[in-house]
Motif scaffolding. Structure first.
Motif, PDB file in Angstrom:
ATOM      1  N   GLY A 102      49.949  48.473  35.218  1.00 49.12           N
ATOM      2  CA  GLY A 102      49.740  49.947  35.306  1.00 49.12           C
ATOM      3  C   GLY A 102      48.301  50.332  35.008  1.00 49.12           C
ATOM      4  N   THR A 103      47.939  51.920  35.708  1.00 47.10           N
ATOM      5  CA  THR A 103      46.599  52.390  35.191  1.00 47.10           C
ATOM      6  C   THR A 103      46.468  52.765  33.975  1.00 47.10           C
ATOM      7  N   TRP A 104      47.617  53.070  33.137  1.00 44.54           N
ATOM      8  CA  TRP A 104      47.368  53.246  31.641  1.00 44.54           C
ATOM      9  C   TRP A 104      46.893  52.098  30.894  1.00 44.54           C
ATOM     10  N   LEU A 105      47.711  51.086  31.292  1.00 48.48           N
ATOM     11  CA  LEU A 105      47.581  49.821  30.747  1.00 48.48           C
ATOM     12  C   LEU A 105      45.860  49.469  30.898  1.00 48.48           C
ATOM     13  N   LEU A 106      45.320  49.444  31.884  1.00 44.29           N
ATOM     14  CA  LEU A 106      43.915  49.178  32.118  1.00 44.29           C
ATOM     15  C   LEU A 106      43.207  49.909  31.447  1.00 44.29           C
ATOM     16  N   ALA A 107      43.473  51.237  31.126  1.00 42.75           N
ATOM     17  CA  ALA A 107      42.717  52.067  30.197  1.00 42.75           C
ATOM     18  C   ALA A 107      42.646  51.740  28.928  1.00 42.75           C
ATOM     19  N   VAL A 108      44.016  51.448  28.327  1.00 41.95           N
ATOM     20  CA  VAL A 108      44.025  50.941  26.991  1.00 41.95           C
ATOM     21  C   VAL A 108      43.333  49.531  26.804  1.00 41.95           C
ATOM     22  N   ILE A 109      43.315  48.826  27.726  1.00 44.21           N
ATOM     23  CA  ILE A 109      42.664  47.448  27.696  1.00 44.21           C
ATOM     24  C   ILE A 109      41.102  47.790  27.646  1.00 44.21           C
ATOM     25  N   ALA A 110      40.531  48.686  28.597  1.00 38.05           N
ATOM     26  CA  ALA A 110      38.947  48.919  28.514  1.00 38.05           C
ATOM     27  C   ALA A 110      38.902  49.656  27.219  1.00 38.05           C
ATOM     28  N   ILE A 111      39.624  50.477  26.428  1.00 39.75           N
ATOM     29  CA  ILE A 111      39.448  51.047  25.112  1.00 39.75           C
ATOM     30  C   ILE A 111      39.254  49.849  24.240  1.00 39.75           C
ATOM     31  N   ILE A 112      39.972  48.805  24.249  1.00 40.64           N
ATOM     32  CA  ILE A 112      39.857  47.765  23.274  1.00 40.64           C
ATOM     33  C   ILE A 112      38.599  47.103  23.407  1.00 40.64           C
ATOM     34  N   VAL A 113      38.109  46.801  24.792  1.00 43.07           N
ATOM     35  CA  VAL A 113      37.130  45.966  24.971  1.00 43.07           C
ATOM     36  C   VAL A 113      35.770  46.786  24.657  1.00 43.07           C
TER      37      VAL A 113
ATOM     38  N   LEU B 150      25.403  44.164  56.109  1.00 44.60           N
ATOM     39  CA  LEU B 150      25.715  43.102  55.062  1.00 44.60           C
ATOM     40  C   LEU B 150      26.491  44.022  54.133  1.00 44.60           C
ATOM     41  N   VAL B 151      26.379  45.229  54.035  1.00 43.11           N
ATOM     42  CA  VAL B 151      27.241  46.039  53.062  1.00 43.11           C
ATOM     43  C   VAL B 151      27.614  47.517  53.892  1.00 43.11           C
ATOM     44  N   TYR B 152      28.633  47.538  53.419  1.00 40.01           N
ATOM     45  CA  TYR B 152      29.281  49.214  53.828  1.00 40.01           C
ATOM     46  C   TYR B 152      29.552  50.061  52.624  1.00 40.01           C
ATOM     47  N   LEU B 153      29.099  51.394  52.837  1.00 34.73           N
ATOM     48  CA  LEU B 153      29.456  52.413  51.744  1.00 34.73           C
ATOM     49  C   LEU B 153      30.786  53.364  52.203  1.00 34.73           C
ATOM     50  N   GLN B 154      31.810  53.215  51.720  1.00 38.05           N
ATOM     51  CA  GLN B 154      32.644  54.182  51.626  1.00 38.05           C
ATOM     52  C   GLN B 154      33.458  54.370  50.482  1.00 38.05           C
ATOM     53  N   LEU B 155      34.202  55.574  50.671  1.00 35.55           N
ATOM     54  CA  LEU B 155      34.914  56.238  49.122  1.00 35.55           C
ATOM     55  C   LEU B 155      36.435  55.513  49.262  1.00 35.55           C
ATOM     56  N   LEU B 156      36.718  54.916  48.182  1.00 33.67           N
ATOM     57  CA  LEU B 156      38.195  54.532  48.026  1.00 33.67           C
ATOM     58  C   LEU B 156      38.270  54.800  46.613  1.00 33.67           C
ATOM     59  N   ARG B 157      39.685  55.259  46.266  1.00 31.35           N
ATOM     60  CA  ARG B 157      39.976  55.437  44.807  1.00 31.35           C
ATOM     61  C   ARG B 157      41.065  54.577  44.482  1.00 31.35           C
ATOM     62  N   ASN B 158      40.562  53.719  43.382  1.00 30.93           N
ATOM     63  CA  ASN B 158      41.279  52.602  43.271  1.00 30.93           C
ATOM     64  C   ASN B 158      42.352  52.631  41.825  1.00 30.93           C
ATOM     65  N   PRO B 159      43.476  52.445  41.845  1.00 24.01           N
ATOM     66  CA  PRO B 159      44.415  52.632  40.535  1.00 24.01           C
ATOM     67  C   PRO B 159      44.413  51.096  40.042  1.00 24.01           C
ATOM     68  N   ASN B 160      43.772  50.225  40.460  1.00 24.99           N
ATOM     69  CA  ASN B 160      43.958  48.677  39.804  1.00 24.99           C
ATOM     70  C   ASN B 160      42.751  48.575  39.037  1.00 24.99           C
ATOM     71  N   ALA B 161      42.709  47.222  38.746  1.00 29.80           N
ATOM     72  CA  ALA B 161      41.667  46.733  38.094  1.00 29.80           C
ATOM     73  C   ALA B 161      40.245  46.559  39.042  1.00 29.80           C
ATOM     74  N   ALA B 162      39.200  45.822  38.280  1.00 32.46           N
ATOM     75  CA  ALA B 162      38.043  45.630  38.822  1.00 32.46           C
ATOM     76  C   ALA B 162      38.451  44.806  40.209  1.00 32.46           C
ATOM     77  N   TYR B 163      37.643  45.014  41.343  1.00 30.56           N
ATOM     78  CA  TYR B 163      37.596  44.428  42.443  1.00 30.56           C
ATOM     79  C   TYR B 163      39.184  44.670  43.110  1.00 30.56           C
ATOM     80  N   GLY B 164      39.996  45.504  42.836  1.00 32.01           N
ATOM     81  CA  GLY B 164      41.092  45.986  43.347  1.00 32.01           C
ATOM     82  C   GLY B 164      42.315  44.913  42.830  1.00 32.01           C
ATOM     83  N   LEU B 165      41.987  44.188  41.909  1.00 29.62           N
ATOM     84  CA  LEU B 165      43.031  43.381  41.109  1.00 29.62           C
ATOM     85  C   LEU B 165      44.079  44.214  40.466  1.00 29.62           C
TER      86      LEU B 165
END
Length: 215
Positions: free
Chosen positions: A82-93, A63-78
């Motif tokens: 850019g990564t910097w823009l997502l960081a700025v949005i997170a800071i605002i939130v 039902l679930v698999y555990l594996q390591l992935l490094r994601n430069p995108n938003a939640a769930y890979g969306l």
């Protein structure tokens, strides 16, 4: 003509004391956020220490698999920028939630916003402190549903789950009419029978404002 007036009709009336407002829930927001953030941080530390370069680990009967992935995108890979823009949005939130937390008097809203705050902080921590650099760091994802490598559903982490659950709880509370300040918004329903006239009176002898009419 007598000028004597009758007793004041309001003199004997007792005013009911107003119910005290619910207490502020900023402490609950902080507690929920701290616990959820700790879960996200600890799981990422364990995953990066044990699953780096390893094949996906199958659990719960696949039902679930555990594996390591490094994601430069938003939640769930969306991919929404850019990564910097997502960081700025997170800071605002994070800033908005911290500012808004002092107004909360609802337990449900406090839990929901605490989870969203923890999720935003969890992924923001990765973007600041992980490679390849500050505000460009890749988020550690490690939970895959039904199939490895996100073939069935995008790979995610505990922070993503906290954001999803928290946001869903807030939406549910809003639909139920439960406001952030602890009040409950009553839903007004207006029922009219087919025999009602045009004078705004309903079938129970009340006018359109809901007040009983004199008969």
């Amino acid at each position: 003509m007598s000028t004597e007036q009758g007793p004041d009709s309001t003199a004997g009336e007792k005013t009911e004391p107003q119910a005290p407002r619910p207490k502020r829930r900023i402490g609950l927001v902080a507690l929920v956020a701290a616990l959820a953030y700790a879960v996200d941080l600890v799981t990422k530390i364990i995953v990066t220490a044990t699953l780096e370069g390893e094949e996906p680990v199958r659990i719960l009967g696949g039902l679930v698999y555990l594996q390591l992935l490094r994601n430069p995108n938003a939640a769930y890979g969306l991919d929404i920028g850019g990564t910097w823009l997502l960081a700025v949005i997170a800071i605002i939130v994070v800033g908005v939630i911290i500012w808004f937390a002092s107004r909360l008097r609802s337990v449900g809203w406090a839990i929901g916003l605490g989870l969203v705050l923890a999720g935003a902080l969890g992924n923001l921590t990765d973007r600041i402190f992980r490679a390849p650099g500050v505000l460009h760091g890749h988020v550690v994802d490690f939970i895959s549903v039904l199939e490895p490598n996100g073939e069935f559903f995008p790979v995610f982490n505990a922070a993503d789950s906290a954001i999803t659950v928290g946001a869903a709880l807030i939406v549910l509370l809003s639909l139920l009419g439960r406001d952030y300040d602890g009040t409950v918004v009553a839903r007004k329903t207006k029922k009219r029978s087919s025999g009602d006239g045009d004078d705004g009176e309903d079938g129970d002898g009340h006018d359109a404002s809901g007040q009983e009419r004199d008969r």
